[in-house]
Design an enzyme around this catalytic site. Structure first.
Site, PDB file in Angstrom:
ATOM      1  N   ILE A  45       9.282   5.424  -6.528  1.00 37.77           N
ATOM      2  CA  ILE A  45       9.616   4.008  -6.381  1.00 37.77           C
ATOM      3  C   ILE A  45       8.362   3.304  -5.894  1.00 37.77           C
ATOM      4  CG2 ILE A  45      12.101   4.283  -6.037  1.00 37.77           C
ATOM      5  CD1 ILE A  45      11.722   4.197  -3.078  1.00 37.77           C
ATOM      6  N   ASP A  46       8.285   2.019  -6.175  1.00 39.42           N
ATOM      7  CA  ASP A  46       7.077   1.267  -5.858  1.00 39.42           C
ATOM      8  C   ASP A  46       6.783   1.258  -4.367  1.00 39.42           C
ATOM      9  OD1 ASP A  46       6.864   0.631  -8.538  1.00 39.42           O
ATOM     10  OD2 ASP A  46       7.873  -1.307  -8.312  1.00 39.42           O
ATOM     11  N   LYS A  47       5.540   1.018  -4.028  1.00 41.70           N
ATOM     12  CA  LYS A  47       5.109   0.967  -2.630  1.00 41.70           C
ATOM     13  C   LYS A  47       5.989   0.042  -1.800  1.00 41.70           C
ATOM     14  CE  LYS A  47       1.377  -0.902   0.235  1.00 41.70           C
ATOM     15  NZ  LYS A  47       0.109  -1.665   0.233  1.00 41.70           N
ATOM     16  N   THR A 101       8.991  -1.094  -2.422  1.00 38.82           N
ATOM     17  CA  THR A 101      10.425  -0.872  -2.562  1.00 38.82           C
ATOM     18  C   THR A 101      10.838   0.216  -1.581  1.00 38.82           C
ATOM     19  OG1 THR A 101      10.410  -1.468  -4.915  1.00 38.82           O
ATOM     20  CG2 THR A 101      12.271  -0.174  -4.137  1.00 38.82           C
ATOM     21  N   ARG A 148      12.052  -5.089 -11.885  1.00 37.12           N
ATOM     22  CA  ARG A 148      11.251  -6.295 -11.698  1.00 37.12           C
ATOM     23  C   ARG A 148      10.979  -6.981 -13.038  1.00 37.12           C
ATOM     24  NH1 ARG A 148       6.327  -3.875  -8.354  1.00 37.12           N
ATOM     25  NH2 ARG A 148       5.685  -6.075  -8.221  1.00 37.12           N
TER      26      ARG A 148
END
Length: 304
Positions: A137-139, A141, A238
């Protein structure tokens, strides 16, 4: 060294060699390619060229790709919030702001650094920088990630991801008033042709499907939604929510430049479910929204 041979087609003809090669090989940056050109390890039709060389259709490019230097990942006590752990898998609740994988120039403070301190029996698959990691998962998130602790578990979890049987639900706060209660976004995602740092809806992108339903409408300006991933493309939620006109709050990369300063997109991976690789029992985990997420929602409700 590994020799890579690339033939230029009409899609990249006329571009500078660094731009063309970094587009064709997504793992290569323009800076990296330009350095290779300067070092003479890239040849076009058997000849060295300058960094400003513009490739032509039919050009045959040979690159003697240097071997990657081994990188050491240092275990760090980061007090990770491990939700579940047994001899095969663990589930961790990643905080907002933490990078999952180490990378050159960013080798500390990542989830992997913390896992290597708290878990000494991770799967070696994916190499030293991504031991046991099967998805990310993104930084910015927060939320749940599953990690394999041995090769059997790793293969099982990856297969479940490929077969789209893993449950992944995210809570997202978006700009705008979504009038309908639920929907499905089915639109292919790939590298943004205008910005290599972004993803976009592109005709030749990878199949991507997001299901969503409305949890709460906050005034006429914001909507709280739960998004369920059927596929797992980079920045999928996103990109998809922005595509239908409801970009995530706190995400100027894909949404409006003037958004709430939350230190990142308001997105939380709250629910994760999968079949245990050994017991074959379905396991599902849920973690609440982080405190700062709850505080933001309470503030917005007061302003209505």
């Amino acid at each position: 060294m590994t020799v890579v041979t690339i033939t230029i087609d009409e899609n990249n003809a006329g571009e500078r060699i660094d731009k063309a090669l970094s587009t064709i090989q997504e793992d290569w940056s323009r800076t990296q390619v330009a350095t290779w050109v300067t070092d003479g390890i890239i040849k076009v039709n058997g000849e060295e060229v300058k960094a400003k060389y513009k490739v032509k259709q039919g050009d045959i490019i040979e690159i003697d790709v240097p071997e990657a230097e081994p990188l050491e990942v240092i275990p760090e006590n980061l007090n990770l919030d491990i939700i579940y752990e047994d001899q095969d898998v663990l589930v961790v609740n990643k905080p907002k702001g933490m990078v999952v994988h180490p990378a050159p120039g960013h080798m500390t403070g990542t989830l992997v650094n913390g896992l290597m301190f708290q878990c000494t029996d991770l799967s070696g698959i994916n190499g030293v920088l991504r031991p046991g990691i099967v998805h990310r998962i993104d930084k910015d998130t927060s939320g749940l990630l599953m990690v394999a602790k041995n090769d059997h578990a790793h293969h099982s979890l990856v297969e479940q991801l490929v077969n789209k049987t893993v449950t992944r639900k995210y809570t997202a706060l978006v700009h705008g008033h979504i009038a309908h209660d639920k929907g499905t976004i089915d639109a292919p995602i790939g590298r943004d042709p205008k910005d290599r740092q972004k993803q976009a809806i592109v005709d030749n992108g990878k199949h991507a499907v997001t299901h969503f339903h409305v949890k709460e409408r906050i005034g006429g300006k914001f909507t709280l939604v739960e998004c369920r991933l059927e596929t797992g493309r980079t920045h999928q939620i996103r990109v998809h929510m922005n595509y239908i006109g409801y970009p995530l709050v706190g995400d100027p990369k894909y949404g409006p430049k003037k958004t709430i300063d939350f230190g990142g997109q308001v997105l939380h991976a709250g629910v994760l479910g999968f079949v245990h690789p050994t017991t074959e029992e379905y396991l599902e985990f849920e973690v609440p929204l982080p405190d700062d997420y709850v505080e933001l929602l309470e503030q917005l409700r007061k302003e209505v």
